[in-house]
Design a protein around this motif. Structure first.
Motif, PDB file in Angstrom:
ATOM      1  N   VAL A 151     -12.977  -1.258   0.671  1.00 17.81           N
ATOM      2  CA  VAL A 151     -12.404  -2.221   1.921  1.00 17.81           C
ATOM      3  C   VAL A 151     -12.758  -3.784   1.766  1.00 17.81           C
ATOM      4  O   VAL A 151     -13.906  -3.619   1.291  1.00 17.81           O
ATOM      5  CB  VAL A 151     -12.704  -2.010   3.338  1.00 17.81           C
ATOM      6  CG1 VAL A 151     -12.849  -3.303   4.609  1.00 17.81           C
ATOM      7  CG2 VAL A 151     -12.899  -0.186   4.408  1.00 17.81           C
TER       8      VAL A 151
ATOM      9  N   VAL B  18      -7.182  -8.007   5.777  1.00 18.40           N
ATOM     10  CA  VAL B  18      -8.052  -7.364   5.332  1.00 18.40           C
ATOM     11  C   VAL B  18      -7.523  -5.869   4.322  1.00 18.40           C
ATOM     12  O   VAL B  18      -6.727  -6.066   5.276  1.00 18.40           O
ATOM     13  CB  VAL B  18      -8.728  -6.643   6.929  1.00 18.40           C
ATOM     14  CG1 VAL B  18      -9.664  -4.880   6.203  1.00 18.40           C
ATOM     15  CG2 VAL B  18      -9.755  -7.455   7.596  1.00 18.40           C
TER      16      VAL B  18
ATOM     17  N   TYR C  98     -11.859  -2.295  -7.743  1.00 19.26           N
ATOM     18  CA  TYR C  98     -13.170  -1.736  -6.298  1.00 19.26           C
ATOM     19  C   TYR C  98     -14.347  -2.086  -6.589  1.00 19.26           C
ATOM     20  O   TYR C  98     -14.731  -1.618  -8.120  1.00 19.26           O
ATOM     21  CB  TYR C  98     -12.727  -0.763  -6.428  1.00 19.26           C
ATOM     22  CG  TYR C  98     -11.601  -0.370  -6.601  1.00 19.26           C
ATOM     23  CD1 TYR C  98     -11.375  -0.804  -4.517  1.00 19.26           C
ATOM     24  CD2 TYR C  98     -10.838   0.828  -6.652  1.00 19.26           C
ATOM     25  CE1 TYR C  98      -9.643  -0.369  -4.744  1.00 19.26           C
ATOM     26  CE2 TYR C  98      -9.263   1.088  -6.933  1.00 19.26           C
ATOM     27  CZ  TYR C  98      -8.199   0.623  -5.570  1.00 19.26           C
ATOM     28  OH  TYR C  98      -7.441   1.153  -5.585  1.00 19.26           O
TER      29      TYR C  98
ATOM     30  N   MET D  43      -9.895   0.101  10.913  1.00 16.29           N
ATOM     31  CA  MET D  43      -9.806  -1.680  11.477  1.00 16.29           C
ATOM     32  C   MET D  43      -9.544  -1.769  12.820  1.00 16.29           C
ATOM     33  O   MET D  43      -8.489  -0.608  13.555  1.00 16.29           O
ATOM     34  CB  MET D  43      -8.145  -1.848  10.650  1.00 16.29           C
ATOM     35  CG  MET D  43      -9.049  -2.679   9.436  1.00 16.29           C
ATOM     36  SD  MET D  43      -7.333  -4.204   9.159  1.00 16.29           S
ATOM     37  CE  MET D  43      -6.266  -3.347   8.994  1.00 16.29           C
TER      38      MET D  43
ATOM     39  N   THR E 208     -14.103   4.725   0.640  1.00 23.22           N
ATOM     40  CA  THR E 208     -12.478   3.824  -0.021  1.00 23.22           C
ATOM     41  C   THR E 208     -13.119   2.889   1.096  1.00 23.22           C
ATOM     42  O   THR E 208     -14.030   2.513   1.654  1.00 23.22           O
ATOM     43  CB  THR E 208     -11.422   4.813   1.786  1.00 23.22           C
ATOM     44  OG1 THR E 208     -12.392   4.138   2.736  1.00 23.22           O
ATOM     45  CG2 THR E 208     -10.725   5.918   1.208  1.00 23.22           C
TER      46      THR E 208
ATOM     47  N   ALA F  44     -13.570  -4.815  10.729  1.00 24.63           N
ATOM     48  CA  ALA F  44     -13.116  -4.100   9.730  1.00 24.63           C
ATOM     49  C   ALA F  44     -13.807  -3.469   9.085  1.00 24.63           C
ATOM     50  O   ALA F  44     -15.573  -3.499   9.425  1.00 24.63           O
ATOM     51  CB  ALA F  44     -13.125  -4.994   8.955  1.00 24.63           C
TER      52      ALA F  44
ATOM     53  N   GLU G 148     -16.223  -8.186  -0.482  1.00 23.72           N
ATOM     54  CA  GLU G 148     -16.151  -6.166  -0.777  1.00 23.72           C
ATOM     55  C   GLU G 148     -16.709  -5.555   0.446  1.00 23.72           C
ATOM     56  O   GLU G 148     -18.131  -5.934   0.394  1.00 23.72           O
ATOM     57  CB  GLU G 148     -15.585  -5.805  -1.929  1.00 23.72           C
ATOM     58  CG  GLU G 148     -15.376  -4.077  -1.464  1.00 23.72           C
ATOM     59  CD  GLU G 148     -15.035  -3.591  -3.250  1.00 23.72           C
ATOM     60  OE1 GLU G 148     -14.620  -2.304  -3.289  1.00 23.72           O
ATOM     61  OE2 GLU G 148     -15.297  -4.378  -4.388  1.00 23.72           O
TER      62      GLU G 148
ATOM     63  N   HIS H   4       1.013  -1.097  -0.332  1.00 30.60           N
ATOM     64  CA  HIS H   4       0.054   0.715  -0.085  1.00 30.60           C
ATOM     65  C   HIS H   4       0.620   1.076  -0.081  1.00 30.60           C
ATOM     66  O   HIS H   4       0.535   2.308   0.646  1.00 30.60           O
ATOM     67  CB  HIS H   4      -0.914   0.557   1.076  1.00 30.60           C
ATOM     68  CG  HIS H   4      -2.179  -0.863   1.114  1.00 30.60           C
ATOM     69  ND1 HIS H   4      -2.014  -1.894   1.108  1.00 30.60           N
ATOM     70  CD2 HIS H   4      -3.391  -1.073   0.626  1.00 30.60           C
ATOM     71  CE1 HIS H   4      -2.855  -3.073   1.399  1.00 30.60           C
ATOM     72  NE2 HIS H   4      -4.089  -2.266   0.429  1.00 30.60           N
TER      73      HIS H   4
ATOM     74  N   THR I 202     -12.707   5.257   7.471  1.00 32.91           N
ATOM     75  CA  THR I 202     -13.110   3.978   7.406  1.00 32.91           C
ATOM     76  C   THR I 202     -11.227   3.437   8.551  1.00 32.91           C
ATOM     77  O   THR I 202     -10.667   3.837   8.469  1.00 32.91           O
ATOM     78  CB  THR I 202     -12.220   3.350   5.831  1.00 32.91           C
ATOM     79  OG1 THR I 202     -13.291   4.253   5.253  1.00 32.91           O
ATOM     80  CG2 THR I 202     -11.723   1.951   5.961  1.00 32.91           C
TER      81      THR I 202
ATOM     82  N   THR J 254      -6.963  -2.479   1.970  1.00 33.14           N
ATOM     83  CA  THR J 254      -7.680  -1.132   0.986  1.00 33.14           C
ATOM     84  C   THR J 254      -7.644  -1.663  -0.854  1.00 33.14           C
ATOM     85  O   THR J 254      -8.639  -1.450  -1.277  1.00 33.14           O
ATOM     86  CB  THR J 254      -7.099  -0.407   1.273  1.00 33.14           C
ATOM     87  OG1 THR J 254      -6.978   0.156   2.143  1.00 33.14           O
ATOM     88  CG2 THR J 254      -7.806   0.675   0.661  1.00 33.14           C
TER      89      THR J 254
ATOM     90  N   ARG K  68     -16.157  -0.081   6.712  1.00 26.04           N
ATOM     91  CA  ARG K  68     -15.667   0.708   5.911  1.00 26.04           C
ATOM     92  C   ARG K  68     -16.837   2.396   6.345  1.00 26.04           C
ATOM     93  O   ARG K  68     -17.746   2.072   7.177  1.00 26.04           O
ATOM     94  CB  ARG K  68     -16.407   0.162   4.574  1.00 26.04           C
ATOM     95  CG  ARG K  68     -16.299   0.850   3.262  1.00 26.04           C
ATOM     96  CD  ARG K  68     -16.608   0.000   2.023  1.00 26.04           C
ATOM     97  NE  ARG K  68     -16.743   1.554   0.876  1.00 26.04           N
ATOM     98  CZ  ARG K  68     -16.574   1.126  -0.451  1.00 26.04           C
ATOM     99  NH1 ARG K  68     -17.148  -0.302  -0.279  1.00 26.04           N
ATOM    100  NH2 ARG K  68     -16.648   1.618  -1.234  1.00 26.04           N
TER     101      ARG K  68
END
Length: 473
Positions: free
Chosen positions: A178, A189, A247, A159, A176, A168, A206, A24, A157, A191, A170
């Motif tokens: 998850v 989990v 996504y 965790m 954004t 988790a 998702e 990430h 968002t 992004t 969203r």
């Protein structure tokens, strides 16, 4: 922006969290951190990323996490995190993605209740600590999460790492993503779905907007059902997302091809030798343009990455601009005498694109036609910490509008006229932008074409930066 990765496993998951978080790195520029439950205590480490890669900074910390089967990691564009808190809910660690736009209001409310803050972020209240405190005010984690989603204006968002698993969550309108991945030993989990493949996780679901799940090594349990209204950030496809990520079932690179094709479909350019893209995100748009126009795609710019990993590492803006300039090397085999179409994802401040045009001109380019994969950015983002450059006064479009109008006070009606691609004011704005950056021609994507290229209904996309359209509450 920011990105996170978490894991709950039947085996040691430290390597998975380490590499999953590293995947990430394109989403964050300033700080990173990891937290683990090792079976007896929470162990946390946080480092600055402004002078080194994530891997270099954190590799030496891995032995102290050894044996942990629950962990979370985050790469952040802002505050230090994870935040670890001891409360009546037990001890837990939190990482967040988003922006608490009403942080001063919420801070005041908590201080009135005689609740103290321990962490600072740039001499200000740490937003992730504020979120952790709000979670702790619930009678249980579900109630705490609901309190955060109800109180925070902007987006959040997150965790939450506990001794038993990971919550988790969203953000309320799904701005954004998850995603949940699964392998034979547990769940992850993330992004970015692109973080799963090389770690041998298969994407399995998702989260919906506002949805919260509790993840253990044995599965996921829904804690809060998804809401009905969704507005995922369009920039996830245009710019921020990694090319191999998905996504809402839509691949990033594929969407960029469609963006470029949409620009080409409306373009009446005749005499052009090839299309090129500003690395990295402009490349997909350029390939889509070239394919649609049936012209070659060439790398007029080559990105030098071995010692210039990011254009935004230094805190000083002048140094950031210099690094950006040093990274891109023109290839004179393709630039001399060339009539090119150069594609980029967006124009924020305009300075880097202007410098790139100068560099190509000095390398012998004959004509440089600029095509931008999204509409002009007229409104600063109020939902995600994309960039400090996205403030109203730094936006290139706002500077141009101020020059055209001779004032710094604009009505919403006036701004909407500039946002309208068919208006005279819009044409005047684009022309002044073209002259300022030194391009031969300049065209922006139409918003309706961008929405079509992404492939979701407009009401499911956040398009605030372009037309001020979004769910605010």
């Amino acid at each position: 922006m920011s990105g996170f990765f978490g894991c709950v496993s039947k085996r040691d998951c430290v390597a998975d969290v380490f590499y999953g978080t590293d995947y990430h790195s394109h989403l964050g520029t300033k700080r990173a951190g990891m937290a683990f439950w090792d079976g007896q205590s929470f162990v946390r480490t946080i480092h600055s990323l402004e002078s080194a890669y994530f891997r270099n900074k954190f590799e030496g910390d891995l032995p102290k996490f050894a044996g942990s089967r629950l962990g979370i990691g985050v790469i952040s564009d802002g505050e230090s995190q994870p935040i670890t808190l001891t409360s009546h809910l037990g001890r837990f660690s939190v990482v967040t993605i988003g922006r608490v736009d009403n942080i001063e209001e919420l801070t005041g409310e908590l201080l009135e209740r005689k609740i103290n803050f321990a962490e600072l972020s740039g001499s200000k209240i740490n937003p992730t600590e504020l979120v952790a405190i709000l979670v702790s005010l619930g009678t249980d984690f579900r109630e705490g999460i609901e309190l955060v989603q109800r109180k925070v204006k902007g987006s959040c968002t997150m965790m939450i790492l506990t001794e038993r698993g990971i919550y988790a969550v969203r953000d309320r309108f799904g701005r954004t993503p998850v995603l949940i991945g699964k392998n034979g030993d547990g769940y992850a989990v993330a992004t970015e779905s692109s973080a799963f493949a090389n770690l041998e996780y298969l994407p399995c679901r998702e989260l919906g907007p506002g949805e919260a799940v509790f993840v253990t090594e044995n599965g996921t349990e829904q804690v809060i059902a998804p809401g009905r209204r969704k507005q995922i950030c369009s920039f996830m496809w245009v710019y921020y997302g990694y090319p191999s990520s998905w996504y809402e079932g839509i691949n990033v690179e594929d969407a960029r091809y469609r963006c470029g094709a949409a620009l080409a479909g409306r373009d009446d350019l005749k005499e052009v030798d090839y299309a090129a893209g500003i690395p990295d995100s402009g490349i997909g748009h350029a390939i889509g343009y070239a394919n649609e126009k049936r012209i070659p795609y060439k790398r007029a710019f080559v990105k030098y990455t071995p010692t210039w990993p990011r254009s935004f590492m230094p805190q000083n803006q002048n140094m950031r601009d210099l690094v950006a300039k040093m990274k891109l090397i023109p290839n004179e085999a393709f630039t001399k005498g060339a009539k090119m179409v150069l594609l980029d994802d967006s124009i924020v401040r305009g300075t880097q694109l202007k410098d790139n045009i100068i560099k190509l001109t000095e390398s012998g380019a004959d004509k440089i036609h600029i095509r931008i994969a999204c509409p002009p950015l007229i409104y600063p983002c109020v939902f995600l910490n994309f960039s400090t450059s996205r403030s109203t006064f730094d936006l290139f479009t706002r500077r141009v509008i101020r020059e055209l109008e001779g004032t710094e006070e604009f009505s919403e009606e006036l701004l909407q006229e500039y946002a309208d691609p068919d208006s005279e004011r819009h044409a005047r704005m684009v022309e002044l932008m073209r002259r300022t950056i030194g391009a031969d021609t300049l065209r922006f994507q139409r918003l309706d074409d961008l929405v079509k290229a992404i492939g979701l209904p407009k009401e499911e996309l956040c398009t605030h930066c372009w037309d001020n359209s979004s769910y605010m509450e």
